[in-house]
Design an enzyme around this catalytic site. Structure first.
Site, PDB file in Angstrom:
ATOM      1  CG  HIS A 258      -1.778   1.194   1.338  1.00  0.00           C
ATOM      2  ND1 HIS A 258      -3.117   0.908   0.877  1.00  0.00           N
ATOM      3  CD2 HIS A 258      -1.989   2.389   1.561  1.00  0.00           C
ATOM      4  CE1 HIS A 258      -3.832   2.247   0.926  1.00  0.00           C
ATOM      5  NE2 HIS A 258      -2.768   3.102   1.515  1.00  0.00           N
ATOM      6  CD  GLU A 259       1.460   3.574   3.761  1.00  0.00           C
ATOM      7  OE1 GLU A 259       1.556   4.717   3.099  1.00  0.00           O
ATOM      8  OE2 GLU A 259       0.345   3.484   4.227  1.00  0.00           O
ATOM      9  CD  GLU A 288      -6.050   5.461   0.026  1.00  0.00           C
ATOM     10  OE1 GLU A 288      -5.181   6.496  -0.011  1.00  0.00           O
ATOM     11  OE2 GLU A 288      -6.050   4.523   0.796  1.00  0.00           O
TER      12      GLU A 288
END
Lengths: 493, 493
Positions: A258-259, A288
């Site tokens: 995700h990061e 996102e």
């Protein structure tokens, strides 16, 4: 020195100062000793005040107006710079200085109250602060201005041009199919449960390994530990991420993906935009979309794990030696309607967001009292997710966003989910052999396409404009719903 | 708001901004990704310019003058604050802005050239930059002003009130006895040589253990790794140190004790001085006295190792299981005239400083050409230390100080050595059972005395004044020479 050159110099200094603020924040999360917290808050206030004065200075206003008067002759990038600087100048100057200071004090207090309220699972501790916050945020919307609905002014802060009507339309398309799919797939995929702990250094090494495979450039960034994973930018060649490591959880994998997705976006911005306000992701929603693209679309898919599961087994034999690839992939996609947004699977996640959107909208338009929140929260969780909220801590107090004064932020998560699926469709058209690409671990091929189509442009194009360029269509729920139906049918089949 | 309150507010903001500069530096050394260097230099320049403008502002000048007009009524601390702020205001305003900018550019270039020159061991690469630096530093001395010798103006930058005559007097007392002692003790203590490497994490744990034993407060500081150990302050409750770890060296011990000594000084400053320009060690010499007190006076002494050697043996059995305590202590005190200042033992160290002092003084007064430096360096090393300089890298290019534009800095190392011994004499009067105190590891007793006598006062008293309060005498070479004679006679006996 002509106006544009002066403006760019002004912009570059502001960028430097914002990166300093980001460094203060980064250091606070990853390294600062415990007792330095109060002093750090003072440093933050000193620098913030200094930055704010430069952001609202009449000198900047004059430079902007002069440059805008001649903008027809400018390049696409220079016009975009004017757009971004104008937007931020207007946002900053519309709020009176005393309002900003008071809001900052209130959110500091609110965060303390929220922490205590959550710890004691007692909404009453947070309620008076939240009431004052809602009042101030409604005032903020009036200062900022809006066309149709006061909530529009807040949505626009996080996603340029987003409106209440647009979000309602989006959830209108999503809600019924999501509820139906949750019913259909809940309980059909067996979740993973670990009895043996993962070693901390083993988790960190595997996270690093995945980041390198994705193409995260460690000469232009780094990975550290913090209680809550985040990505931050301290300079054009300085994009950093954090991750967290728990003994019996796979968060270390999905946190890194995700990061890492956020960071690839930032690292992929064209060097020509360095040191300007265009050297940044264009919106929270698009940002996102990149994190969820890697975490969910790629990182919870079978092809990706065809490549990486053997390595995971080798790194953690006690947990995975006797587990099959298919069971692993089913396990990381288990559909379980639950209470906690950040633990939600891909099917239920957007229902959590929908609940927050409905509540925020009513709070801002004044049709819902803060005092009713715990009851409304319970009702909506029962209605949309079929679960019983037993405590405020696992209910209305679970997110920090409101204590930060952030209203209008949650919908960007859903925009990210929809955009990720829509971008994935476009990628599949570009690379019909996508399954093999992933199964062979050729993540560079995926990343290079993302860089070319999305990352490199920074904030040059508006979110909707960018999506149109990449996918040929405005944001829609259709690709996301199709992606879910196909994926979960296959997994549960 | 009265003048003093305004001045303190102004001072507090400057302190915040200086801590931000320190954070930029800290992060650069311990965490920043490689390719961020250029962007970081730009951030540094932006913030430095902003700080400089506030440091030379006429507003500050007026506030200072108004407060000084009424200083008779002020407390000791408030008068000291005026002294420190006046000193820094005068230093800052005496240098024209263009000079400061040009000097900053030149030192950046000089550091690059110095790195390359040292790598290639070729002074010619550094020479033209050093010539320009010497010219600018001589100009700087003229801007700053001096009574007797232009070098006085530079010495005073690092040690308030220090003069060339004072340093000459100091080395006059030191030189002959040191040369005699080096002759007497060189080669009589067998150095330690390690064949087995120390594990990196083992070194770090032992360093942490020593720091905790000294009383370093990890809730108000932290320990990180960097290529060159240093101590820095990012806030009253935020004093950080770094250390380095090589496979076959004891630097991890003496680095920790040295930087720990600096950090204890900073952590010991009274909370009443927090957020002011008094919240700092008073001078480089006094600071160095604290680091060398722990590194050498305590940390190379037998009593300290009576307590800690068994733990060292346990931590690193491969290296120490078969070594006796006495041989260990002799080994860490081996006297070996050498080429490198930072590797020097306590006897030869100040001769390295003497050489640099003589050279700097002549460069600044204009009686020595930069072009002659390699030859002069070789001559002096042969004369004072009896060693042959074979390469510029191990000779005139070994220190970064001149490339930083720092002339007048080296003598503070010797002041630190003398002051440490003088303070140690005072401590022994206070605690006649000092050997047992150390052998029992009661380092808190030592630290508490240092805090009360020295640390807590921050920059309230001038260096000489402070030393007089603590030891009853002005700085002298006698205690240092007595300490060396007693220590090395015992070790070699």
């Amino acid at each position: 020195m002509n106006t544009l050159v002066q403006l760019k110099k002004y912009s570059a200094e502001l960028v430097d100062l914002h990166h300093l603020l980001a460094l203060l924040q980064w250091d606070q999360e990853v390294r600062m000793p415990r007792r330095a917290a109060e002093g750090r808050a003072g440093q933050f206030a000193t620098l913030s005040a200094l930055v704010h004065r430069r952001e609202v200075s009449p000198e900047l206003g004059v430079l902007l107006a002069e440059a805008e008067a001649r903008k027809e002759a400018l390049s696409v990038e220079d016009r975009a710079l004017l757009r971004v600087m104008r937007r931020s100048y207007n946002q900053n100057t519309k709020l009176p200085e005393e309002f900003v200071a008071e809001f900052s004090r209130l959110t500091s207090q609110a965060q303390m109250a929220w922490l205590e309220a959550r710890e004691q699972s007692d909404f009453a501790i947070f309620q008076p602060l939240l009431e004052r916050l809602v009042a101030m945020v409604r005032q903020q919307a009036e200062y900022l201005g809006y066309a149709a609905h006061p909530y529009d002014a807040l949505l626009d802060l996080y996603e340029e041009g987003l409106t209440t009507a647009r979000v309602e339309g989006m959830f209108g398309e999503l809600q019924a199919p999501l509820v139906a799919m949750v019913k259909k797939f809940a309980g059909r995929l067996t979740p993973l449960v670990f009895t043996e702990p993962f070693s901390l250094s083993g988790q960190e090494h595997f996270a690093e390994h995945l980041l390198v495979a994705m193409g995260f450039d460690f000469s232009r960034g780094c990975l550290a530990r913090s209680p809550h994973p985040f990505t931050t930018t301290l300079g054009h060649h300085d994009r950093r991420i954090t991750n967290r490591y728990a003994p019996k959880s796979l968060d270390f994998i999905f946190g890194a993906l995700h990061e890492g997705g956020h960071a690839l976006y930032e690292q992929g911005i064209d060097e020509g935009l360095a040191h300007s306000q265009l050297d940044d992701g264009v919106s929270l929603g698009i940002h996102e979309s990149q994190s969820r693209f890697w975490e969910n679309v790629v990182g919870r898919g079978l092809p990706f794990w065809q490549r990486f599961f053997p390595e995971l087994q080798q790194a953690f034999p006690a947990q995975f030696a006797h587990l099959g690839l298919d069971d692993f992939v089913r396990g990381i996609n288990a559909v379980i309607p639950g209470l906690i947004r950040v633990d939600a699977d891909e099917l239920t996640y957007n229902l959590h967001v929908l609940i927050r959107f409905e509540i925020e909208k009513e709070l801002i338009e004044g049709s819902l009292e803060v005092a009713s929140l715990p009851r409304v929260w319970r009702d909506k969780y029962r209605q949309y997710l079929g679960v019983e909220v037993e405590s405020d801590a696992d209910g209305v107090l679970q997110d920090i966003h409101w204590a930060h004064g952030s209203f209008g932020y949650f919908p960007t998560y859903t925009i990210g989910n929809l955009a990720a699926a829509q971008i994935w469709e476009a990628y599949k058209r570009h690379d019909p052999g996508f399954s093999r690409t992933l199964a062979e671990g050729d993540l560079a091929k995926v990343r290079e396409w993302l860089v070319r189509e999305i990352h490199s442009h920074g904030s040059v194009y508006l979110p909707e404009e960018l999506l149109m360029r990449v996918t040929g269509a405005p944001l829609s729920a259709r690709p996301f719903l199709a992606y879910l139906e196909e994926k979960f049918s296959a997994l549960a089949g």
